[in-house]
Design an enzyme around this catalytic site. Structure first.
Site, PDB file in Angstrom:
ATOM      1  N   LEU A   1       4.426 -55.345  -9.477  1.00 58.06           N
ATOM      2  CA  LEU A   1       4.201 -56.839  -9.865  1.00 58.06           C
ATOM      3  C   LEU A   1       2.620 -57.128 -10.172  1.00 58.06           C
ATOM      4  O   LEU A   1       2.053 -57.481 -10.908  1.00 58.06           O
ATOM      5  CB  LEU A   1       4.767 -57.954  -9.128  1.00 58.06           C
TER       6      LEU A   1
ATOM      7  N   LEU B   1       7.258 -51.487  -2.670  1.00 57.02           N
ATOM      8  CA  LEU B   1       6.490 -50.781  -3.987  1.00 57.02           C
ATOM      9  C   LEU B   1       6.509 -52.200  -5.051  1.00 57.02           C
ATOM     10  O   LEU B   1       5.518 -51.973  -5.539  1.00 57.02           O
ATOM     11  CB  LEU B   1       7.328 -49.654  -4.509  1.00 57.02           C
ATOM     12  N   CYS B   2       7.574 -52.740  -5.309  1.00 59.15           N
ATOM     13  CA  CYS B   2       7.645 -53.582  -6.549  1.00 59.15           C
ATOM     14  C   CYS B   2       6.532 -54.825  -5.768  1.00 59.15           C
ATOM     15  O   CYS B   2       5.750 -55.343  -6.827  1.00 59.15           O
ATOM     16  CB  CYS B   2       8.997 -54.385  -6.484  1.00 59.15           C
ATOM     17  N   SER B   3       6.553 -55.160  -4.593  1.00 60.48           N
ATOM     18  CA  SER B   3       5.828 -56.339  -4.070  1.00 60.48           C
ATOM     19  C   SER B   3       4.148 -55.745  -4.005  1.00 60.48           C
ATOM     20  O   SER B   3       3.220 -56.767  -4.281  1.00 60.48           O
ATOM     21  CB  SER B   3       6.172 -56.641  -3.014  1.00 60.48           C
TER      22      SER B   3
ATOM     23  N   THR C   1      10.848 -55.728  -2.551  1.00 61.57           N
ATOM     24  CA  THR C   1      10.841 -54.529  -2.293  1.00 61.57           C
ATOM     25  C   THR C   1       9.519 -54.038  -2.056  1.00 61.57           C
ATOM     26  O   THR C   1       8.586 -54.673  -2.660  1.00 61.57           O
ATOM     27  CB  THR C   1      11.655 -53.363  -3.004  1.00 61.57           C
TER      28      THR C   1
END
Length: 114
Positions: free
Chosen positions: A67, A61-63, A59
């Site tokens: 993280l 934002l997560c990427s 996703t």
């Protein structure tokens, strides 16, 4: 302990079993992985660990933020006495592995026979 009770430093976590994919070089080929049951005691007993979760691999934002933020703080966490850092998500082990590799993380090599 309810699911909304925050853990405190030194608290005991519930004993659960994680179904993990671990590299097993004896299998060979392009997919040298085996399933292994790993208990929370195996992972956390006698250790200081950080566990964080994300809504989903790959996703935006997560990427781009989540993280990388934990990765940037990794050395600081280690300097504070953290032994291990774990990332959980709703994705399966296959997607998480590919996402980690896509993010440039080094693949952890675990001996499946242990």
């Amino acid at each position: 302990m309810s699911s909304t009770t925050p853990l405190t430093d030194g608290a005991t976590i519930p004993n659960v079993v994680f179904k993990c994919r671990v590299r097993d070089e004896s299998i060979g080929g392009e997919n040298p992985f085996a399933w292994k049951d790993v208990s929370s005691a195996d992972l956390f007993a006698g250790k200081r660990s950080v566990v964080f979760s994300l809504p989903g691999a790959f996703t935006p934002l997560c990427s781009s933020r989540h993280l990388p933020g934990y990765e940037a703080a990794y050395d600081e966490m280690k300097s504070l006495g953290v032994d291990d850092v774990y990332c959980l998500s709703v994705n399966d082990a296959f997607v998480m592995r590919q996402w980690g590799l896509h993010q440039g993380l080094e693949e952890e090599k675990i001996d499946a026979s242990n």
